[in-house]
Design an enzyme around this catalytic site. Sequence first.
Site, PDB file in Angstrom:
ATOM      1  CG  ASN A   1     -15.843   7.812  -6.859  1.00 32.42           C
ATOM      2  OD1 ASN A   1     -14.857   7.169  -6.514  1.00 32.42           O
ATOM      3  ND2 ASN A   1     -15.810   8.710  -7.838  1.00 32.42           N
TER       4      ASN A   1
ATOM      5  CB  ALA B   1      -8.533  11.688  10.137  1.00 29.37           C
TER       6      ALA B   1
ATOM      7  CE  LYS C   1     -11.470   9.364   0.569  1.00 33.58           C
ATOM      8  NZ  LYS C   1     -12.732   9.264  -0.191  1.00 33.58           N
TER       9      LYS C   1
ATOM     10  N   GLY D   1     -19.077  12.046  -8.370  1.00 37.48           N
ATOM     11  CA  GLY D   1     -17.703  12.200  -8.849  1.00 37.48           C
ATOM     12  C   GLY D   1     -17.368  11.237  -9.976  1.00 37.48           C
TER      13      GLY D   1
ATOM     14  CB  SER E   1      -7.983   6.324   0.894  1.00 36.64           C
ATOM     15  OG  SER E   1      -6.586   6.355   0.668  1.00 36.64           O
TER      16      SER E   1
ATOM     17  CE1 TYR F   1      -8.875  11.698   0.260  1.00 32.63           C
ATOM     18  CE2 TYR F   1      -6.954  10.392   0.887  1.00 32.63           C
ATOM     19  CZ  TYR F   1      -8.062  10.587   0.081  1.00 32.63           C
ATOM     20  OH  TYR F   1      -8.361   9.678  -0.909  1.00 32.63           O
TER      21      TYR F   1
END
Lengths: 268, 268
Positions: B91, B161, B163, B14, B145, B159
């Site tokens: 990433n 969870a 992360k 990414g 995050s 998202y």
Amino acid sequence: MDLGLAGKRALVTGSTAGIGAATVRELAAEGARVAVHGRNAERAEAIAADIRAAGGEAILALGDLSTRDGCNAVIAAVEAAFGGLDILVNNAGGSENPSRTWADVEWEDFLENFELNTGSAFRLIKHFLPGMKAQKWGRIIQFSSTGATMPAAHTEPSYNAVKASLITLTTSLSKTVARHGITVNCVTPGAVDTPVYRKFVTNLPPFQDKPIEEINRTLAKRWAIPAGHLGEPEDLAPAVAFLCSGQADWITGVNLRIDGGMSYFINT
Amino acid sequence: MDLQLTGKRALVTGSNSGIGVAAARRLAEEGARVIVHGRNQQRAEAVAADICASGHDAIAITGDLSTQQGCDALWQAVEAAMGGLDILINNAGGSDDATRTWETSHWPDWIEEFEMNAGSAMRMTEHALPGMIAQKWGRIINVSSAQATMPFPHSSPGYNAVKAGIINTTTSLARTYGKHGITINCISPGPVDSAVFREFALDLPPLRGKTFEEAEPFLANKWGVSAGRLGQPDDLAGAFTFLASPKARFINGVTLRVDGGMCGFINV
Ligand SMILES: NC(=O)c1ccc[n+]([C@@H]2O[C@H](COP(=O)([O-])OP(=O)(O)OC[C@H]3O[C@@H](n4cnc5c(N)ncnc54)[C@H](OP(=O)(O)O)[C@@H]3O)[C@@H](O)[C@H]2O)c1
Ligand SMILES: NC(=O)c1ccc[n+]([C@@H]2O[C@H](COP(=O)([O-])OP(=O)(O)OC[C@H]3O[C@@H](n4cnc5c(N)ncnc54)[C@H](OP(=O)(O)O)[C@@H]3O)[C@@H](O)[C@H]2O)c1
């Protein structure tokens, strides 16, 4: 990577030995003007001389940080030479008697450890913070310990508790000064092969008369350090320099573990 | 500081937009041979060309990482190009819809978010580990995050969870593979000014029609970013590069917050 430290004025407390000595050398190598600190003038001068021989700039700021007078002496020496600070690394610390346990620890030991580890940091922060605010740039680093975050049975209860206070102090202070261009962070070393560590382990009954390499191998196993070895002071110094640098402008309030993976819990 | 990254083979997943671009460019500036990646070929090639134009070493390889097939194909291309990896930065990630809430998201969304964030990272890690073990050196850096550790109400539950799972995985991998000279760490960004972030933030009802500069102080305040500003991709580049360096060999299993002090709780 350019750390942008050229010309920055830095005090590393407890930089006559161990992690502090490696850190002060690292900052000087990055172009910072450094104050070498400890109680022992001879060792401080030797390190400063080394730094100067390598083309760096170093002054001495001596004094016992567990007393107010000692802190004032250090502050006076730094002010006289630098007229303020850009970087304050509160590394000096430890315990007078690391083999204390809950069976023999006294309240006086808590107070004594609080003076040396947190009191020294507090007094120096109080003095140098206004200057950092005025110039809108500063770096303040504390040293905690895995003793604080993963206290084992039969390990120095007062040292562990006092070192934990530095993690909280860090996050608390960071919020107050972030808008002034000042970052405040903490480092948590695991087991690092320094003079004070050696003094401690070589006096443990099973290790007396054993070579340090063998002791370190045994302890790396016993403490389940994933890296398979202890840390060297040179494993800590670059991370401190990074946190002090312009590359870490947006890192504040954190506590960076440097322990070879020894902490067995997740890091949040 | 010489980060000793010359010639190291690095993949930043990414890295054709946002944070990944800054990480890839900085690694290349430090001498690494970098693979720029994303799904969009044109953007990946543009980033690689830009890095090469400044005299550094980069190539572009693209592919979707949300499937096993996509990850296998990327790995084959990486092996063909470089014969393996020294540094893997996981990433790539995000969510197809950053505005999901508990009411609007359903289990299939969670699966999608797991595939895209954890699935991509775990599959690439699985591919990269054997070579790193064989050569007794490797660096894996995951990306979590701030939302993983301080989930906002009504915000991307799946998202957040996944992360959080990445933080756990980081420490687990570190404890398992640390003995091979490999470190596995994680970076947890706060709000960073990337293209997806702008699109999301400037679509929040109170900010519609505002420029990023107008919105920034409001957002920093609303989210409690003590620094008073949001992050720029460059604010993270140094942290990735430092953790990838041999100088960080004793840092393992950690999640480093790079968030301008947004996470208000102590960091252990
Ligand atoms: N080594 C480890 O395994 C480890 C693990 C976790 C945390 N830490 C922490 O990391 C920091 C550095 O430890 P280290 O192992 O490098 O220590 P060290 O080898 O004992 O060095 C300690 C330094 O602090 C100075 N110092 C000690 N007490 C002082 C006092 N009252 N006033 C002024 N200076 C004083 C010493 O200078 P003088 O002798 O010249 O006075 C020396 O320069 C400490 O905060 C320690 O708690 C270390
Ligand atoms: N920006 C923030 O505020 C923030 C905050 C916390 C965490 N993060 C995390 O930081 C990382 C980077 O975020 P960013 O803001 O820089 O995002 P970004 O600008 O959207 O970049 C995401 C990158 O991942 C790639 N990507 C996305 N899905 C992919 C897939 N399925 N397969 C392959 N590549 C894929 C994208 O490439 P294509 O566009 O070509 O597909 C792009 O290069 C993400 O993991 C994100 O969750 C960001």
